[in-house]
Design an enzyme around this catalytic site. Sequence first.
Site, PDB file in Angstrom:
ATOM      1  CE  LYS A  14      -3.652  -2.441  -0.310  1.00  0.00           C
ATOM      2  NZ  LYS A  14      -4.310  -3.252   0.670  1.00  0.00           N
TER       3      LYS A  14
HETATM    4  C1  LIG Z   1      -5.570  -4.246   0.881  1.00  0.00           C
HETATM    5  C2  LIG Z   1      -7.013  -3.975   0.900  1.00  0.00           C
HETATM    6  C3  LIG Z   1      -7.823  -4.343   1.997  1.00  0.00           C
HETATM    7  C4  LIG Z   1      -7.335  -5.189   3.119  1.00  0.00           C
HETATM    8  O1  LIG Z   1      -6.277  -4.631   3.809  1.00  0.00           O
HETATM    9  P1  LIG Z   1      -5.467  -5.523   4.860  1.00  0.00           P
HETATM   10  O2  LIG Z   1      -4.731  -4.477   5.653  1.00  0.00           O
HETATM   11  O3  LIG Z   1      -4.551  -6.405   4.093  1.00  0.00           O
HETATM   12  O4  LIG Z   1      -6.448  -6.260   5.679  1.00  0.00           O
HETATM   13  C5  LIG Z   1      -9.148  -3.970   1.979  1.00  0.00           C
HETATM   14  N1  LIG Z   1      -9.675  -3.305   0.941  1.00  0.00           N
HETATM   15  C6  LIG Z   1      -8.946  -2.959  -0.134  1.00  0.00           C
HETATM   16  C7  LIG Z   1      -9.591  -2.212  -1.254  1.00  0.00           C
HETATM   17  C8  LIG Z   1      -7.590  -3.306  -0.193  1.00  0.00           C
HETATM   18  O5  LIG Z   1      -6.872  -3.015  -1.280  1.00  0.00           O
END
Ligand SMILES: *Cc1c(COP(=O)(O)O)cnc(C)c1O
Length: 383
Positions: free
Chosen positions: A184
């Site tokens: 991210k």
């Molecule tokens: C990565 C992601 C999540 C989940 O995030 P985690 O921290 O891995 O639980 C939820 N929604 C979207 C759109 C994502 O890209």
Amino acid sequence: MNWEIPLFEPDLGEAELEAVAQVVRSKWLTMGGRTAQFESEFASLVGCQHAVALNSCTAALHVALLALDVGPGDEVICPALTFVATANAIRYCGARPVFADVDSLECWNVSRASLEAVATPNTKAVMVVHYGGYPCAMPEILAFAKTRGLSVVEDAAHAPGATVDGRPLGGWGDVGCFSFFSNKNMTTGEGGMLTTNRYDVADRASRLRSHGMTTLTLDRYKGHAFSYDVVDLGYNYRMSELNAALGMAQLPMLSARNRRRAELVQRYRTNLRSAPGLSIPFGRPVGDPAYHLFVALLGEGIERSEVMTAMKTAGIQTSIHYRPVDTFTSYRRAGLGPSDRLTLTHAIGDRVLTLPLYPSMTDSQVDRVCEILIRSIAAATVA
Ligand SMILES: *Cc1c(COP(=O)(O)O)cnc(C)c1O
């Protein structure tokens, strides 16, 4: 696989190493001062009164819905063009995910009209996703939610630092949820954050994060409390001090890194402006995006797997964001899909191609990806 150009690459350096070393030296590894400070700094970034740190965005989405009293019998509207965690969180609460189509082949977010089309008397909340860091049209969506008395959760996993009308995403709805997973825009390895201006939601989310307990380990350690009660069926969704320290080291770099992402996307757009066999969505984005993903929509009839294989052979990693959630086996078995209403979502799911994008990517790497992409599409078209 040793990629010449990977899909993403986290930016980590001395600041992160030192931050983690300090936590280890302190011997206080979870739910301490760093987590509290990270929460307070993140709340300022989002312009919210409260931020609650969790061990993932998935956990944030789950406790957000619970704090909004979503449960069995309720429907929650969300896109199917998202990571599966968005819809899974709705199912964890015993509620039903109802999928809204995206706005168009140009704007891959849900819109007021697409939400309105699937709302029923059982709809309790909408969970919007700012796809790829591109903001949803929040003023219209909030106006719609208000007329129906619906809660709004923003899955802002792609969108830290993005704004609409100068107001940060994650601060528009009742609750915002962020992810600090490794790929991210900012990372703590694993981690998440819930943001809200509602005291009741923040209070309930903090308790649900830690077994539904009324006092914290730190309070008892400091001598502020001797015992606790358990008032909710909670979870262990806590963030560790190591993750919080990483987050604090990353936070000051976020806006410069988002700006670099914007430059790289601009370069991609210029390079690919007249390339045959593809189009690039979000030409006129709402607000100021966080540019988490760079995606192309391949022309109809172009064999995507051939393009991906050709790019892999050239050392370039590509991906697909996303296979629509309603097409997964678990959703089919639960009677939640596939939905033939989602024509745009399914067209995108069949034709989307995600290309490398990360702040340390160079201009010449963007040029290289474009050159190989154009060549790979030509080859896949002739065949
Ligand atoms: C990565 C992601 C999540 C989940 O995030 P985690 O921290 O891995 O639980 C939820 N929604 C979207 C759109 C994502 O890209």
